[in-house]
Structure formats: C-alpha cells, structure tokens
Design a protein around this motif. Structure first.
Motif, short mmCIF file in Angstrom:
data_model
loop_
_atom_site.label_atom_id
_atom_site.label_comp_id
_atom_site.label_asym_id
_atom_site.label_seq_id
_atom_site.Cartn_x
_atom_site.Cartn_y
_atom_site.Cartn_z
N TYR A 80 -33.60 2.08 23.40
CA TYR A 80 -32.73 0.94 23.13
C TYR A 80 -32.99 -0.06 24.25
O TYR A 80 -32.85 0.26 25.44
CB TYR A 80 -31.24 1.32 23.11
CG TYR A 80 -30.38 0.12 22.78
CD1 TYR A 80 -30.11 -0.20 21.45
CD2 TYR A 80 -29.90 -0.73 23.78
CE1 TYR A 80 -29.35 -1.32 21.13
CE2 TYR A 80 -29.15 -1.85 23.48
CZ TYR A 80 -28.88 -2.15 22.16
OH TYR A 80 -28.15 -3.27 21.85
N LYS A 81 -33.35 -1.28 23.86
CA LYS A 81 -33.71 -2.31 24.83
C LYS A 81 -32.71 -3.46 24.76
O LYS A 81 -32.35 -3.91 23.67
CB LYS A 81 -35.13 -2.80 24.57
CG LYS A 81 -36.16 -1.67 24.70
CD LYS A 81 -37.57 -2.12 24.37
CE LYS A 81 -38.54 -0.96 24.53
NZ LYS A 81 -39.94 -1.35 24.20
N SER A 82 -32.30 -3.93 25.91
CA SER A 82 -31.26 -4.95 25.97
C SER A 82 -31.78 -6.29 25.46
O SER A 82 -32.99 -6.54 25.39
CB SER A 82 -30.75 -5.11 27.41
OG SER A 82 -31.75 -5.70 28.22
N SER A 83 -30.85 -7.18 25.12
CA SER A 83 -31.24 -8.51 24.64
C SER A 83 -32.00 -9.29 25.70
O SER A 83 -32.90 -10.07 25.39
CB SER A 83 -29.99 -9.28 24.22
OG SER A 83 -29.09 -9.43 25.30
N THR B 120 -37.91 -5.92 16.02
CA THR B 120 -38.12 -7.04 16.93
C THR B 120 -39.10 -8.04 16.35
O THR B 120 -39.28 -9.12 16.91
CB THR B 120 -38.70 -6.57 18.28
OG1 THR B 120 -38.73 -5.17 18.33
CG2 THR B 120 -37.91 -7.07 19.44
N GLY C 201 -30.52 -7.24 21.43
CA GLY C 201 -30.93 -5.90 21.84
C GLY C 201 -31.01 -5.00 20.63
O GLY C 201 -30.43 -5.27 19.58
N GLY D 172 -32.53 -7.18 32.70
CA GLY D 172 -31.97 -6.38 31.62
C GLY D 172 -32.19 -4.90 31.87
O GLY D 172 -32.46 -4.48 33.00
N ARG E 253 -33.02 -0.74 29.74
CA ARG E 253 -33.43 0.03 28.57
C ARG E 253 -33.01 1.48 28.77
O ARG E 253 -32.96 1.98 29.90
CB ARG E 253 -34.94 -0.07 28.32
CG ARG E 253 -35.80 0.32 29.53
CD ARG E 253 -37.26 -0.08 29.32
NE ARG E 253 -38.04 0.03 30.52
CZ ARG E 253 -38.97 0.95 30.77
NH1 ARG E 253 -39.23 1.87 29.83
NH2 ARG E 253 -39.65 0.98 31.91
N ASN F 90 -35.70 -8.05 25.50
CA ASN F 90 -36.38 -8.56 24.31
C ASN F 90 -36.55 -10.07 24.35
O ASN F 90 -37.60 -10.59 23.94
CB ASN F 90 -35.61 -8.15 23.06
CG ASN F 90 -35.72 -6.66 22.77
OD1 ASN F 90 -36.69 -6.01 23.14
ND2 ASN F 90 -34.71 -6.12 22.10
#
Length: 288
Positions: free
Chosen positions: A208-211, A266, A234, A182, A184, A214
C-alpha cells in the motif's frame, strides 16, 4: 495478472509432492560475504510512456550478514530481535519507483532485490488557459516531458516469520530523504519448495503506497511546467514473483526469474502506457 498466479499455483501443487533437500548450502553464512553473478538474457519492461525497457545480462548478487547488521542487494538492515521464528529489523533502502526513470537502480541491477484503490484524479487546468483537448494532451505526456524524479531513501521496520519453508514478511517504510514525504507498507509470502534438485520459490505480496509517494513519481504538478495538475491517490499494488534454481555444482546453477508488478490501480496516470511491470531473466548463476 491471472496467468502469473496460475503459474505460481501450479508450481506449489507439483513441488509439495517432492521430498525437500538439505538447504544448508543455500544459506548466507554469518560473517562472510556472499558474492554471486547471474549471466544470461532477460529484460525489465518499463510501463511508462517514453521509458526504455532495460536489458538484463549481468546481475550481481551481493549480501553480508553478521549477528545484527546486514546488507542484502541494496537493502541495509540492523536486527534488533531474533528468536528463531520471529525476526525484527530496522531497514533502509532506495525507493524502488525510481527504477522506471533510470537503469542504474538496485531494483534493476541486483539479482535478488526486494524486491490500489482507484488512483484517478481529474487534471486541473487554469481558468485563463486556452481551451485545448485535455485528453489528447495527457496521452502525449512521457518521461521526457516532466521534471526529473529524484532518488528517495526510505527507512523503517521489517518483521519476518519463519515456519519451515514459509516466510512471512511485513514492512513499514517512510521517506527520510525529504523527497516525496510519504510512506508505504507491505505484506509478503514466500515459499521454498523442491522437485528433485529443482528449487521452486514462489512469492506473493502487496504494497500500500501513500498518495504522496504515487503523486511524486506518477502524478503531475506545477514542478513539471505543463500547466496540468494531476494528483494521485494512495492505494494497493499487488505483485507475484517466481524463481526456479537448478544447482549444477556447489558454485553454479541454472536460474529462471519472473517478476510481475501490478500497476493497474495507478495506471490512470497519463505517464503509464500499460498497467504492469515485468522482469524476466534466464541464465547461469555463479557463486564466488
């Protein structure tokens, strides 16, 4: 979360009334190693079920810069564009999410490490599984029940803008270690202010972190052998940091650091016991 931003706002209000001091002694000199050590008391709070809080007693500060290459407390970089106010570098570092699963991570150990949308997803139970209280089962899951989360190595591009005492940073990083596959992206504002001899450094930022990121660290999948599938979306993770430095001599200073990372979007993951991570440290910093 709001109390941390109030502290940062008040720090800005008081500090802007003071005349800045000469900052040359605080900079890392090219071609020389910067070696420091924080000695004091602190703690890194772990937001995960079954996760231990980490004591912060001895925190190294290690950096080296030349005209292009640098190492700064766990981050490797190579600068490809440097025009005073604008700097662009390729960077690589260990993904910081691993820090909640093991103490010996740069985000926990180094003194100056670098330092969402609703992530709720309904767990899926196999149709032939016996009927159980799903909510109760999810509440009892902790880090000892899941498979080991691996170290991931991220790499990407970093942009920095310098304007007097303000620094703006933008990062785009992706997993190059084939662990979570992924990415970020982050934006960060750092200000350096002076109140007499006190150096005040507030910082605000957001990732911002991708699915994929996470889900790997905080979701549940077949690899966890729990008969529960819990993917994550995400989303955004804001944070606020504050550092106060009171120089006592050329190689010694009183240091206070506070870091607040907001995981509220999250924390619907069953692994979370609370929706934030806090690091606090106070002590003396020695420069060698």
């Amino acid at each position: 979360m709001r109390y941390i931003f109030i502290i940062l706002f008040c720090s800005y209000g008081f500090a802007t009334k003071a005349e800045p001091l000469d900052n040359e002694a605080l900079q890392v000199k090219l071609g020389q190693w910067h070696l420091g050590l924080g000695v004091g008391l602190g703690v890194a709070k772990n937001p995960l079920n079954g996760g231990d809080d980490f004591p912060l007693l001895l925190l190294p500060d290690v950096a080296y810069y030349d005209e292009h290459f640098y190492f700064d407390n766990g981050q490797f970089g190579y600068t490809v564009f440097d025009k005073k106010k604008h700097v662009v570098s390729f960077i690589s570092e260990l993904n910081p999410e691993k820090r909640f699963f093991i103490f010996w991570h740069p985000s926990n150990v180094f003194l100056n490490s670098s330092t969402m949308s609703n992530a709720y997803s309904t767990p899926v139970i196999g149709q032939d599984d016996p009927v159980i209280d799903q909510d109760e089962q999810l509440k009892n899951i902790n880090t000892d029940d899941i498979s080991k989360r691996k170290w991931a190595f991220d790499s990407g591009i970093n942009y920095q803008y310098f304007n007097k005492d303000l620094i703006v940073r933008a990062n785009l990083l992706a997993d190059i270690s084939d662990v979570y596959n992924g990415w970020r992206v982050g934006l960060e504002l750092e200000y350096q202010l002076f109140v007499g001899n006190l150096i005040v450094q507030p910082m605000l930022g957001v990732w911002y972190k991708s699915s994929e990121l996470n889900s790997y660290y905080y979701g549940l999948s077949e690899k966890d052998n729990l008969d529960i599938f819990y993917p994550m979306d995400g989303g955004f993770q804001p944070y606020a940091h504050l550092q106060l430095t009171w120089p006592m001599s050329e190689n010694k200073a009183v240091l206070f650091k506070l870091k607040y990372d907001d995981y509220s979007n999250t924390s619907d993951s069953p692994l979370f016991k609370y929706d934030y991570a806090v690091n606090i440290f106070m002590g003396l910093k020695y420069i060698f």
